[in-house]
Design an enzyme around this catalytic site. Structure first.
Site, mmCIF file in Angstrom:
data_model
loop_
_atom_site.group_PDB
_atom_site.id
_atom_site.type_symbol
_atom_site.label_atom_id
_atom_site.label_comp_id
_atom_site.label_asym_id
_atom_site.label_seq_id
_atom_site.Cartn_x
_atom_site.Cartn_y
_atom_site.Cartn_z
ATOM 1 N N ASP A 176 15.286 2.038 -45.889
ATOM 2 C CA ASP A 176 13.922 1.532 -45.800
ATOM 3 C C ASP A 176 14.021 0.205 -46.517
ATOM 4 O OD1 ASP A 176 11.316 0.739 -46.527
ATOM 5 O OD2 ASP A 176 10.611 2.768 -46.112
ATOM 6 N N HIS A 177 14.064 -0.888 -45.766
ATOM 7 C CA HIS A 177 14.453 -2.151 -46.416
ATOM 8 C C HIS A 177 13.466 -2.584 -47.492
ATOM 9 C CE1 HIS A 177 11.711 -4.022 -43.523
ATOM 10 N NE2 HIS A 177 11.774 -5.130 -44.225
ATOM 11 N N HIS A 239 7.502 2.445 -44.922
ATOM 12 C CA HIS A 239 7.325 1.524 -46.041
ATOM 13 C C HIS A 239 6.107 1.860 -46.905
ATOM 14 C CE1 HIS A 239 10.195 -0.518 -43.609
ATOM 15 N NE2 HIS A 239 9.344 -1.115 -42.811
HETATM 16 C C1 BG6 Z 1 9.874 -3.571 -40.085
HETATM 17 C C2 BG6 Z 1 8.909 -3.412 -38.946
HETATM 18 O O1 BG6 Z 1 10.264 -2.321 -40.577
HETATM 19 O O2 BG6 Z 1 9.262 -4.324 -41.118
HETATM 20 C C3 BG6 Z 1 8.411 -4.750 -38.451
HETATM 21 O O3 BG6 Z 1 9.544 -2.727 -37.880
HETATM 22 C C4 BG6 Z 1 7.863 -5.574 -39.601
HETATM 23 O O4 BG6 Z 1 7.437 -4.589 -37.444
HETATM 24 C C5 BG6 Z 1 8.871 -5.624 -40.737
HETATM 25 O O5 BG6 Z 1 7.587 -6.860 -39.121
HETATM 26 C C6 BG6 Z 1 8.278 -6.328 -41.937
HETATM 27 O O6 BG6 Z 1 9.294 -6.524 -42.869
HETATM 28 P P1 BG6 Z 1 9.307 -7.770 -43.840
HETATM 29 O O7 BG6 Z 1 10.503 -7.591 -44.695
HETATM 30 O O8 BG6 Z 1 9.339 -8.991 -42.993
HETATM 31 O O9 BG6 Z 1 8.007 -7.699 -44.603
#
Ligand code: BG6
Length: 493
Positions: A176-177, A239
């Site tokens: 989960d980045h 998230h």
């Molecule tokens: C991803 C989603 O997990 O997270 C995307 O699939 C979203 O739709 C993205 O745009 C947002 O990540 P970040 O790091 O740009 O806030």
């Protein structure tokens, strides 16, 4: 310290590999975590040569300004294998190449398998890794998986069964980045390293908590994926619920993977499971219409590529979670996220209760009469990183009129620009075998249970979409949701 490992990336020609993985591997290389003893096998269906693959890899790290020699040396560790995930013979080739590289680079039998492709292939891949003897006996075998982890509880459970047949839970790293982001990790430090906050972190002092993940971008070229996911599954299931659990968990006995996960799971279990009527009261959805922001025109969601003309998929969600435990009874956790909103901004507002009596009884127009402005702790996740605290101080001059003041800390752009990217940190964690910043199965399972109920209730009715213009903070119902409880969004750009 240098790590010895073989990375096998399934989906090696994909967008994620190019945008995130290769640059992150390069950063680790620059810092010395990867040096001589690593190799990468990229697999995908296309028939590429090693040379072509290496050229692509070099292209993905251009923005990091490597010298020519550096780029060459780094990319020489990359090997390409054209691979059909259903074809057993291809796994035999993969084994051969893996064993050869293991010896050549002295990788100590350490293998990290990265699945950056659609989840329907996960089962087949892991089964073959086992049956074709690609897992080693001498080092570790770890599996790193990208979202989406299933599309509802049942499919996630099935997927989990398949991979758990081959890998034990502690060898599975579900990405989960957001958990790799600096300020998400900082939530725990703000809470547990500051007595002034942790002592007040409960329903006696906190009135409500607000989590906003707004995005200015639309769905771009991901219409195909998004039509099956929507904002709820794309952002809330993973998230946002992870952030809720970090904000609401009890203090872990130590900051270890195991204790943290136990506490997070308890929160997720305590989140109220809504029935259909409760979903209608507590969750709202939206979809963007065409709109204009800063003189730029944006198309409606239904006019985006690969989106149905009459799509009822939500591009926005707002909702109220309740956590039925001793600490959080009666404290709403409001969440909202959406595409094509006013600006990109991820932030958390902790709104504290009013003092019991306003002894100053001041009547200033901007605060709407006798109420004092509330104390708010804001955690800025991105694009700026930091936190601020809104307090009340005395207005200079005669009398005792309180006025709001803000203690504001933001990391400088220089610091944030040089700090490691989420994927870099997560890859290093996986190399170190540290699962702290990954989602564990019991967290994923609980999150799906919560989200499935919302999805199911929504599927019973047809929404009136579109209901917000691109470039705004979402539909009116998202504001009414808080107004019902006499609350309002603290952040209104
Ligand atoms: C991803 C989603 O997990 O997270 C995307 O699939 C979203 O739709 C993205 O745009 C947002 O990540 P970040 O790091 O740009 O806030």
């Amino acid at each position: 310290m240098e790590q010895a490992a073989l990375f096998t990336i399934f989906g090696g020609t994909g967008d994620l590999a190019k945008r995130k993985l290769y640059p992150s591997l390069f950063r680790l290389y620059k810092k010395g975590s990867l040096a001589k003893h690593f190799a990468v096998i990229g697999t995908a269906r296309r028939p590429w040569s090693d040379d072509h693959y290496r050229e692509i890899v070099r292209d993905t790290i251009k923005d990091l300004h490597p010298t020519k020699e550096e780029a060459e040396e780094f990319s020489n560790h990359f090997y390409y294998l054209s691979h059909n995930v259903n074809d057993t013979k291809h796994y035999d080739q993969l084994k051969e190449l893996s064993d050869r590289l293991d010896e050549e680079y002295q990788l100590e039998g350490n293998r990290l398998f990265y699945l950056a492709m659609a989840p329907q292939f996960f089962g087949t891949i892991v089964n073959h890794l086992k049956s074709q003897g690609i897992l080693t006996e001498t080092g570790y075998n770890r599996l790193v998986i990208e979202k989406p982890f299933g599309f509802d509880y049942d499919s996630a459970d099935e997927l989990n069964e398949q991979i758990r047949n081959v890998f034990p839970e502690e060898a599975i790293f579900r990405i989960d980045h957001y958990l790799g982001k600096e300020m998400i990790q900082n939530i725990s430090v703000i809470r547990f390293a500051n007595n002034i906050f942790e002592s007040l972190w409960n329903n006696r002092y906190i009135e409500n908590i607000q989590i906003t993940f707004s995005e200015a971008l639309g769905v771009e070229d991901r219409g195909g994926y998004y039509e099956n996911s929507g904002a709820l599954k794309d952002m809330v299931q993973n998230h946002i619920l992870q952030v809720v659990s970090l904000l609401a968990m009890e203090v872990p006995t130590s900051f270890s993977n195991k204790s943290l996960r136990e506490e997070k799971v308890k929160v997720l279990q305590a989140i109220r499971r809504y029935d259909e009527e409760e979903v209608a009261q507590n969750f709202v959805r939206g979809q963007y219409a065409a709109g204009k922001l800063d003189d730029k025109e944006f198309a409606a969601y239904r006019d985006e590529p690969n989106v149905a003309e009459d799509s009822t998929m939500e591009t926005f969600v707002a909702g109220k979670f309740m956590i039925d435990n001793f600490r959080w009874a009666d404290v709403p956790f409001y969440i909202r996220t959406g595409k094509r909103m006013t600006e990109k901004g991820t932030r958390i507002n902790i709104v504290f209760k009013q003092v019991p009596v306003n002894v100053f009884n001041f009547e200033q127009e901007e605060t709407g009469g006798k109420e004092l402005p509330q104390n708010i702790l804001t955690i800025y996740i991105q694009p700026t990183e930091g936190f601020s605290l809104s307090l009340n101080g005395k207005q200079i001059g005669q009398g005792f009129n309180p006025e709001p003041v803000k203690l504001d800390f933001r990391q400088s752009e220089e610091v944030t620009g040089n700090s490691p990217e989420a994927y870099e940190k997560l890859l290093l964690d996986a190399l170190n075998g540290d699962g702290t910043n990954f989602s564990h199965w019991d967290e994923v399972a609980n999150s799906w249970e919560i989200v499935d109920r919302i999805r199911k209730a929504w599927d019973q009715t047809t929404p009136e979409f579109p209901n917000y213009a691109a470039g705004t903070m979402g539909p009116d119902c998202a504001f009414e949701l808080l107004a019902k409880n006499d609350h309002e969004w603290a952040w209104q750009p």
